[in-house]
Design a protein around this motif. Structure first.
Motif, PDB file in Angstrom:
ATOM      1  N   ALA A 138      -2.894  -3.049  -2.396  1.00 53.63           N
ATOM      2  CA  ALA A 138      -2.735  -1.700  -1.844  1.00 53.63           C
ATOM      3  C   ALA A 138      -1.250  -1.421  -1.662  1.00 53.63           C
ATOM      4  N   GLY A 139      -0.907  -0.138  -1.588  1.00 55.25           N
ATOM      5  CA  GLY A 139       0.487   0.258  -1.399  1.00 55.25           C
ATOM      6  C   GLY A 139       0.952  -0.071   0.018  1.00 55.25           C
ATOM      7  N   ARG A 140       2.125  -0.678   0.106  1.00 51.19           N
ATOM      8  CA  ARG A 140       2.698  -1.018   1.414  1.00 51.19           C
ATOM      9  C   ARG A 140       2.906   0.241   2.258  1.00 51.19           C
ATOM     10  N   LYS A 141       3.530   1.243   1.620  1.00 47.07           N
ATOM     11  CA  LYS A 141       3.845   2.471   2.326  1.00 47.07           C
ATOM     12  C   LYS A 141       2.573   3.175   2.808  1.00 47.07           C
ATOM     13  N   GLU A 142       1.567   3.172   1.932  1.00 43.98           N
ATOM     14  CA  GLU A 142       0.292   3.827   2.232  1.00 43.98           C
ATOM     15  C   GLU A 142      -0.405   3.126   3.406  1.00 43.98           C
ATOM     16  N   TYR A 143      -0.437   1.822   3.336  1.00 42.70           N
ATOM     17  CA  TYR A 143      -1.125   1.072   4.401  1.00 42.70           C
ATOM     18  C   TYR A 143      -0.395   1.231   5.731  1.00 42.70           C
ATOM     19  N   ASP A 144       0.928   1.159   5.688  1.00 38.90           N
ATOM     20  CA  ASP A 144       1.699   1.289   6.934  1.00 38.90           C
ATOM     21  C   ASP A 144       1.450   2.641   7.596  1.00 38.90           C
ATOM     22  N   GLY A 180       6.892  -0.254  -9.160  1.00 40.20           N
ATOM     23  CA  GLY A 180       7.207  -1.212 -10.217  1.00 40.20           C
ATOM     24  C   GLY A 180       6.518  -2.561 -10.083  1.00 40.20           C
ATOM     25  N   ASP A 181       5.756  -2.745  -9.013  1.00 38.69           N
ATOM     26  CA  ASP A 181       5.103  -4.044  -8.818  1.00 38.69           C
ATOM     27  C   ASP A 181       3.849  -4.172  -9.683  1.00 38.69           C
ATOM     28  N   GLN A 182       3.529  -5.430  -9.975  1.00 41.17           N
ATOM     29  CA  GLN A 182       2.374  -5.706 -10.816  1.00 41.17           C
ATOM     30  C   GLN A 182       1.093  -5.814  -9.976  1.00 41.17           C
ATOM     31  N   VAL A 183       0.006  -5.219 -10.490  1.00 43.27           N
ATOM     32  CA  VAL A 183      -1.307  -5.371  -9.848  1.00 43.27           C
ATOM     33  C   VAL A 183      -1.944  -6.652 -10.376  1.00 43.27           C
ATOM     34  N   VAL A 184      -2.095  -6.717 -11.692  1.00 43.95           N
ATOM     35  CA  VAL A 184      -2.432  -7.945 -12.423  1.00 43.95           C
ATOM     36  C   VAL A 184      -1.630  -7.849 -13.714  1.00 43.95           C
ATOM     37  N   ALA A 185      -1.645  -8.886 -14.533  1.00 42.52           N
ATOM     38  CA  ALA A 185      -0.908  -8.813 -15.802  1.00 42.52           C
ATOM     39  C   ALA A 185      -1.430  -7.628 -16.614  1.00 42.52           C
ATOM     40  N   GLY A 186      -0.524  -6.751 -17.041  1.00 43.36           N
ATOM     41  CA  GLY A 186      -0.925  -5.565 -17.803  1.00 43.36           C
ATOM     42  C   GLY A 186      -1.110  -4.316 -16.961  1.00 43.36           C
ATOM     43  N   MET A 187      -0.966  -4.444 -15.651  1.00 40.82           N
ATOM     44  CA  MET A 187      -1.159  -3.283 -14.759  1.00 40.82           C
ATOM     45  C   MET A 187       0.006  -3.196 -13.794  1.00 40.82           C
ATOM     46  N   THR A 188       0.731  -2.071 -13.838  1.00 47.07           N
ATOM     47  CA  THR A 188       1.928  -1.892 -13.013  1.00 47.07           C
ATOM     48  C   THR A 188       1.785  -0.649 -12.144  1.00 47.07           C
ATOM     49  N   ALA A 189       2.249  -0.729 -10.917  1.00 46.34           N
ATOM     50  CA  ALA A 189       2.126   0.390  -9.977  1.00 46.34           C
ATOM     51  C   ALA A 189       3.381   1.246  -9.974  1.00 46.34           C
ATOM     52  N   MET A 190       3.169   2.561  -9.817  1.00 48.32           N
ATOM     53  CA  MET A 190       4.281   3.484  -9.635  1.00 48.32           C
ATOM     54  C   MET A 190       3.941   4.395  -8.462  1.00 48.32           C
ATOM     55  N   LEU A 191       4.911   4.671  -7.635  1.00 47.12           N
ATOM     56  CA  LEU A 191       4.677   5.592  -6.517  1.00 47.12           C
ATOM     57  C   LEU A 191       4.568   7.020  -7.047  1.00 47.12           C
ATOM     58  N   ALA A 192       3.597   7.761  -6.550  1.00 41.01           N
ATOM     59  CA  ALA A 192       3.478   9.191  -6.867  1.00 41.01           C
ATOM     60  C   ALA A 192       2.987   9.858  -5.583  1.00 41.01           C
ATOM     61  N   THR A 193       3.899  10.025  -4.657  1.00 43.86           N
ATOM     62  CA  THR A 193       3.538  10.409  -3.298  1.00 43.86           C
ATOM     63  C   THR A 193       3.366  11.927  -3.150  1.00 43.86           C
ATOM     64  N   GLY A 194       2.806  12.331  -2.040  1.00 38.17           N
ATOM     65  CA  GLY A 194       2.591  13.747  -1.749  1.00 38.17           C
ATOM     66  C   GLY A 194       1.137  13.982  -1.390  1.00 38.17           C
ATOM     67  N   HIS A 195       0.225  13.556  -2.271  1.00 42.55           N
ATOM     68  CA  HIS A 195      -1.198  13.638  -1.919  1.00 42.55           C
ATOM     69  C   HIS A 195      -1.409  12.874  -0.612  1.00 42.55           C
ATOM     70  N   PRO A 197       1.114   9.744   1.809  1.00 42.61           N
ATOM     71  CA  PRO A 197       2.507   9.263   1.888  1.00 42.61           C
ATOM     72  C   PRO A 197       2.833   8.082   0.977  1.00 42.61           C
ATOM     73  N   GLY A 198       1.814   7.305   0.579  1.00 42.17           N
ATOM     74  CA  GLY A 198       2.111   6.152  -0.276  1.00 42.17           C
ATOM     75  C   GLY A 198       1.240   6.106  -1.513  1.00 42.17           C
ATOM     76  N   HIS A 199       0.772   7.271  -1.953  1.00 38.39           N
ATOM     77  CA  HIS A 199      -0.124   7.343  -3.122  1.00 38.39           C
ATOM     78  C   HIS A 199       0.523   6.707  -4.353  1.00 38.39           C
ATOM     79  N   MET A 200      -0.259   5.898  -5.099  1.00 37.37           N
ATOM     80  CA  MET A 200       0.271   5.203  -6.274  1.00 37.37           C
ATOM     81  C   MET A 200      -0.552   5.513  -7.510  1.00 37.37           C
ATOM     82  N   VAL A 201       0.088   5.393  -8.680  1.00 33.56           N
ATOM     83  CA  VAL A 201      -0.637   5.434  -9.944  1.00 33.56           C
ATOM     84  C   VAL A 201      -0.442   4.077 -10.614  1.00 33.56           C
ATOM     85  N   PHE A 202      -1.410   3.713 -11.455  1.00 32.06           N
ATOM     86  CA  PHE A 202      -1.349   2.411 -12.120  1.00 32.06           C
ATOM     87  C   PHE A 202      -1.233   2.611 -13.622  1.00 32.06           C
TER      88      PHE A 202
END
Ligand SMILES: [Zn+2]
Length: 290
Positions: A138-144, A180-195, A197-202
């Motif tokens: 889960a996103g650090r920012k989102e969880y916090d 930029g963090d990895q979820v698993v090999a082949g899956m990378t997270a990017m922040l796309a906030t607004g919806h 505060p810590g919404h992410m896309v993979f």
């Protein structure tokens, strides 16, 4: 379960990965302009709907959690409404997962784009973990944001309580990630906030095939994609959400890659091309089958 209640399940290959999209359920919602054109005249929104062969007074919202089988991991991305949604006919992720031939015990990772109820409701089942052998991402920012006691007494209190009951119990098994963090090999997270505060896309990639899981970056395939700046009721920071929408879909249009939007029309996978000041949505057909 009757045939009519069987969850629609859609499966395709992304390189060597297998993607299974499940329709967790659907809702029929009144007054589309209040949800997708909060800063527009109702007539403007209604005209765009009717120009696009859609009813003007109500819309259908669908929910599309997905299962990515990478060969070494079985990743569930977002969990739908879970049991509390079942009395309204939602909460079908588990049934869909089983229909696709998987068992909940096989899921190794549950990854969350953000922590709204339609994405975390399926984390628990009768008080027990729905995916008993999984670790969580889960996103650090989102969880916090959602787990913070400061949400008490605010509009976010309901969400706060749901996170405390559905996400916090798994905190020790959760990897909290950021840009930029990895979820698993082949899956990378990017922040796309607004919806949120810590919404992410993979960003998912296998053997050169790509899919961006955009979560709730855009939630109506016509209204929000053709008009990224139209305000959406469920976007917590409307200006930031519009900016994220433009940035993420600009990238998807420029790279000509597929995306899976959690609330796009089932099976929720398509492409966009730039069109005027927005984007034209093209649903997936057989691009991954040949
Ligand atoms: Zn959502």
């Amino acid at each position: 379960m009757t045939a009519a209640l069987l969850p629609p399940v859609h499966q395709f290959k992304l390189g060597s990965f297998t993607v299974t999209v499940v329709r967790d359920g659907l809702s029929i919602i009144e007054k589309p302009w209040e949800t997708f054109g909060a800063n527009q005249q109702p007539e403007t929104v209604q005209k765009m709907l009717s120009d696009n062969f859609l009813p003007t007074d109500r819309f259908v919202n669908t929910y599309a959690p997905a299962i990515i089988d990478t060969g070494s991991d079985l990743v569930v991305v977002d969990t739908g409404f879970g049991k509390p949604g079942r009395e309204r006919g939602n909460g079908l992720l588990l049934a869909g997962l089983k229909a696709a031939g998987y068992a909940p015990e096989q899921v190794t990772v549950v990854a969350l784009t953000h922590l709204h109820g339609d994405h975390i409701g399926g984390m628990v089942e009768d008080g027990a973990p729905a995916f008993p052998n999984a670790r969580y991402v889960a996103g650090r920012k989102e969880y916090d944001f959602w787990s913070d006691k400061a949400r008490e007494g605010t509009a976010a209190e309901g969400g706060h309580k749901l996170v405390l009951s559905n996400v916090t119990p798994f905190a020790e098994k959760t990897t909290f990630i950021g840009e930029g963090d990895q979820v698993v090999a082949g899956m990378t997270a990017m922040l796309a906030t607004g919806h949120t505060p810590g919404h992410m896309v993979f960003h998912v990639e296998s053997d050169g095939k790509q899919l961006v899981m955009t979560g709730d970056t855009a939630n109506h395939y016509i209204l929000s994609l053709q008009n990224p700046d139209w305000e959406v009721r469920f976007d917590m920071d409307k200006a930031q959400a519009a900016q994220s929408r433009r940035r993420v879909f600009d990238m998807i249009a420029t790279d000509r890659i597929a995306f899976l939007g959690f609330h796009m029309p089932f099976p929720a996978v398509g492409f966009v091309e730039k069109n005027g000041s927005g984007f034209r949505y093209v649903p997936k057909s057989y691009q991954f089958d040949l």
